[in-house]
Design a protein around this motif. Structure first.
Motif, PDB file in Angstrom:
ATOM      1  N   LYS A  50      26.835 -10.659 -21.776  1.00  0.00           N
ATOM      2  CA  LYS A  50      25.938 -10.090 -20.776  1.00  0.00           C
ATOM      3  C   LYS A  50      26.620  -9.023 -19.925  1.00  0.00           C
ATOM      4  O   LYS A  50      25.956  -8.119 -19.404  1.00  0.00           O
ATOM      5  N   GLY A  51      27.965  -9.112 -19.803  1.00  0.00           N
ATOM      6  CA  GLY A  51      28.670  -8.127 -18.984  1.00  0.00           C
ATOM      7  C   GLY A  51      28.496  -6.714 -19.509  1.00  0.00           C
ATOM      8  O   GLY A  51      28.212  -5.778 -18.743  1.00  0.00           O
ATOM      9  N   LEU A  52      28.649  -6.545 -20.813  1.00  0.00           N
ATOM     10  CA  LEU A  52      28.487  -5.220 -21.409  1.00  0.00           C
ATOM     11  C   LEU A  52      27.047  -4.742 -21.287  1.00  0.00           C
ATOM     12  O   LEU A  52      26.788  -3.573 -20.967  1.00  0.00           O
ATOM     13  N   ILE A  53      26.101  -5.657 -21.523  1.00  0.00           N
ATOM     14  CA  ILE A  53      24.685  -5.281 -21.432  1.00  0.00           C
ATOM     15  C   ILE A  53      24.347  -4.823 -20.016  1.00  0.00           C
ATOM     16  O   ILE A  53      23.651  -3.820 -19.815  1.00  0.00           O
ATOM     17  N   LYS A  54      24.846  -5.540 -19.028  1.00  0.00           N
ATOM     18  CA  LYS A  54      24.579  -5.159 -17.637  1.00  0.00           C
ATOM     19  C   LYS A  54      25.219  -3.820 -17.291  1.00  0.00           C
ATOM     20  O   LYS A  54      24.712  -3.090 -16.427  1.00  0.00           O
ATOM     21  N   SER A  55      26.335  -3.500 -17.954  1.00  0.00           N
ATOM     22  CA  SER A  55      26.977  -2.209 -17.684  1.00  0.00           C
ATOM     23  C   SER A  55      26.102  -1.048 -18.137  1.00  0.00           C
ATOM     24  O   SER A  55      26.275   0.085 -17.691  1.00  0.00           O
ATOM     25  N   PHE A  56      25.143  -1.338 -19.035  1.00  0.00           N
ATOM     26  CA  PHE A  56      24.168  -0.331 -19.456  1.00  0.00           C
ATOM     27  C   PHE A  56      22.967  -0.283 -18.519  1.00  0.00           C
ATOM     28  O   PHE A  56      21.993   0.412 -18.792  1.00  0.00           O
ATOM     29  N   LYS A  57      23.054  -1.082 -17.434  1.00  0.00           N
ATOM     30  CA  LYS A  57      21.953  -1.213 -16.467  1.00  0.00           C
ATOM     31  C   LYS A  57      20.685  -1.740 -17.149  1.00  0.00           C
ATOM     32  O   LYS A  57      19.572  -1.257 -16.929  1.00  0.00           O
ATOM     33  N   MET A  58      20.908  -2.741 -17.989  1.00  0.00           N
ATOM     34  CA  MET A  58      19.806  -3.383 -18.696  1.00  0.00           C
ATOM     35  C   MET A  58      19.814  -4.874 -18.408  1.00  0.00           C
ATOM     36  O   MET A  58      20.859  -5.455 -18.108  1.00  0.00           O
ATOM     37  N   SER A  59      18.646  -5.485 -18.507  1.00  0.00           N
ATOM     38  CA  SER A  59      18.530  -6.931 -18.362  1.00  0.00           C
ATOM     39  C   SER A  59      18.980  -7.607 -19.653  1.00  0.00           C
ATOM     40  O   SER A  59      18.453  -7.288 -20.729  1.00  0.00           O
ATOM     41  N   PRO A  60      19.949  -8.539 -19.592  1.00  0.00           N
ATOM     42  CA  PRO A  60      20.359  -9.248 -20.818  1.00  0.00           C
ATOM     43  C   PRO A  60      19.199  -9.956 -21.502  1.00  0.00           C
ATOM     44  O   PRO A  60      19.111  -9.972 -22.736  1.00  0.00           O
ATOM     45  N   ASP A  61      18.288 -10.531 -20.712  1.00  0.00           N
ATOM     46  CA  ASP A  61      17.142 -11.228 -21.296  1.00  0.00           C
ATOM     47  C   ASP A  61      16.246 -10.249 -22.052  1.00  0.00           C
ATOM     48  O   ASP A  61      15.855 -10.494 -23.197  1.00  0.00           O
TER      49      ASP A  61
END
Length: 338
Positions: free
Chosen positions: A312-323
């Motif tokens: 989830k850390g990488l996904i959040k770095s894209f300013k996206m919701s992991p869910d």
């Protein structure tokens, strides 16, 4: 006809294994004790709020985490909450048999909660009661696994079978949560996932707010009912259970001689078995539910996969919701496959 919840609504978590390899009742007692602590944080409003980008979330949903049940009905189900103050019992199910035990020494004194060791004694008692009881009992847990309108009809059949059944069901529905003490020892990822997802169907009550599941080999997980809340409160509860368990000693009977153990046990009320009575109509309903459950299990393929490429850390770095990211990935996979 509206769909069943066991396979299509409920969700489950598998807990990290405890490296201390605890016994079943030791791990179960510790998890129950910690769940009671978490519940007390909710009652006293001292649970720190969930945060998103430095902004606190509304915590109102947490009040539905304990003492709630989904109740089948027509034309729709209802979600019913029971007062925290007067319902401090846990429902335990083993071998398809249901039991309850109180978690307070004094019902009017919330601080008189049982210690982890005392909870362990109660769970050992329940295990022995269930394992020594070779009588045939109606597997009422399986009745919570069918189509919801059928669950409602079977609920009426259960109550019609004997007057005491309604009172027994009220004990399950008003309990803080359900604890499942399974006699199986899942080892592979698929076995563990299926056991947390649906188990044998009989040693569960899928309409309860959540069920803690502890297996004979000490592994553990949780199954949650989805109608009153999303997974945020239960995921935080599970994180609390796992983290706090690792920081504390497991309950055990070391240091207690037979006399001390007897004195400790004698101070506790014996767990109460919920002896459901059956009838020809109820037997038929259970047989049909068992067949439906078996067919539904066999219709589902499960291949657990552990992805370690990123989290989830990488996904959040894209300013996206992991869910949202995972939901879109599932849709993309389906689109490419079909």
């Amino acid at each position: 006809m509206f769909s069943q919840s066991t396979f299509y609504v409920n969700y489950y978590f598998g807990f990290q294994d405890d490296t201390r390899t605890p016994t079943q009742t030791a791990r179960a007692a510790q998890l129950v004790s910690l769940a009671l602590e978490f519940r007390q944080l909710i009652i006293t409003r001292t649970l720190t709020p969930d945060m998103a980008r430095n902004a606190p979330f509304c915590m109102n949903m947490y009040k539905y985490l304990f003492n709630y049940s989904r109740i089948a009905g027509s034309p729709s189900d209802t979600a019913v909450g029971f007062p925290y103050e007067t319902n401090n019992h846990v429902c335990v199910v083993r071998n398809g048999k249901f039991y309850i035990f109180e978690t307070l020494h004094l019902p009017s004194k919330p601080s008189s909660v049982l210690s982890p060791r005392e909870i362990m004694i109660q769970l050992e008692r329940i295990k022995k009661m269930a394992d020594d009881d070779h009588s045939t009992v109606p597997e009422i847990g399986i009745l919570s696994t069918t189509q919801r309108d059928q669950v409602a009809r079977d609920r009426a059949t259960l109550f019609e079978a004997h007057a005491s059944n309604k009172a027994h069901m009220a004990k399950i529905e008003s309990s803080m949560f359900v604890l499942c003490l399974d006699s199986t020892s899942p080892s592979t990822s698929e076995e563990f996932s299926r056991a947390c997802w649906h188990g044998d169907g009989a040693s569960r009550w899928f309409d309860k707010c959540f069920q803690l599941i502890v297996f004979a080999n000490g592994r553990a997980g949780m199954n949650g009912e989805h109608s009153k809340m999303d997974a945020t409160p239960t995921s935080r509860l599970c994180r609390f259970l796992i983290d706090e368990a690792q920081a504390r000693n497991l309950p055990d009977f070391r240091g207690l001689d037979a006399e001390d153990l007897y004195e400790c046990a004698s101070a506790l009320d014996k767990p109460e078995p919920l002896r459901f009575m059956t009838s020809a109509s109820l037997d038929t309903a259970i047989t049909n539910a068992r067949a439906y459950f078996k067919t539904t299990v066999e219709a589902h393929e499960m291949v657990p996969t552990e992805f370690k490429g990123y989290g989830k850390g990488l996904i959040k770095s894209f300013k996206m919701s992991p869910d949202a990211y995972v939901q879109m990935a599932l849709q993309l996979a389906y689109y490419r496959k079909h």
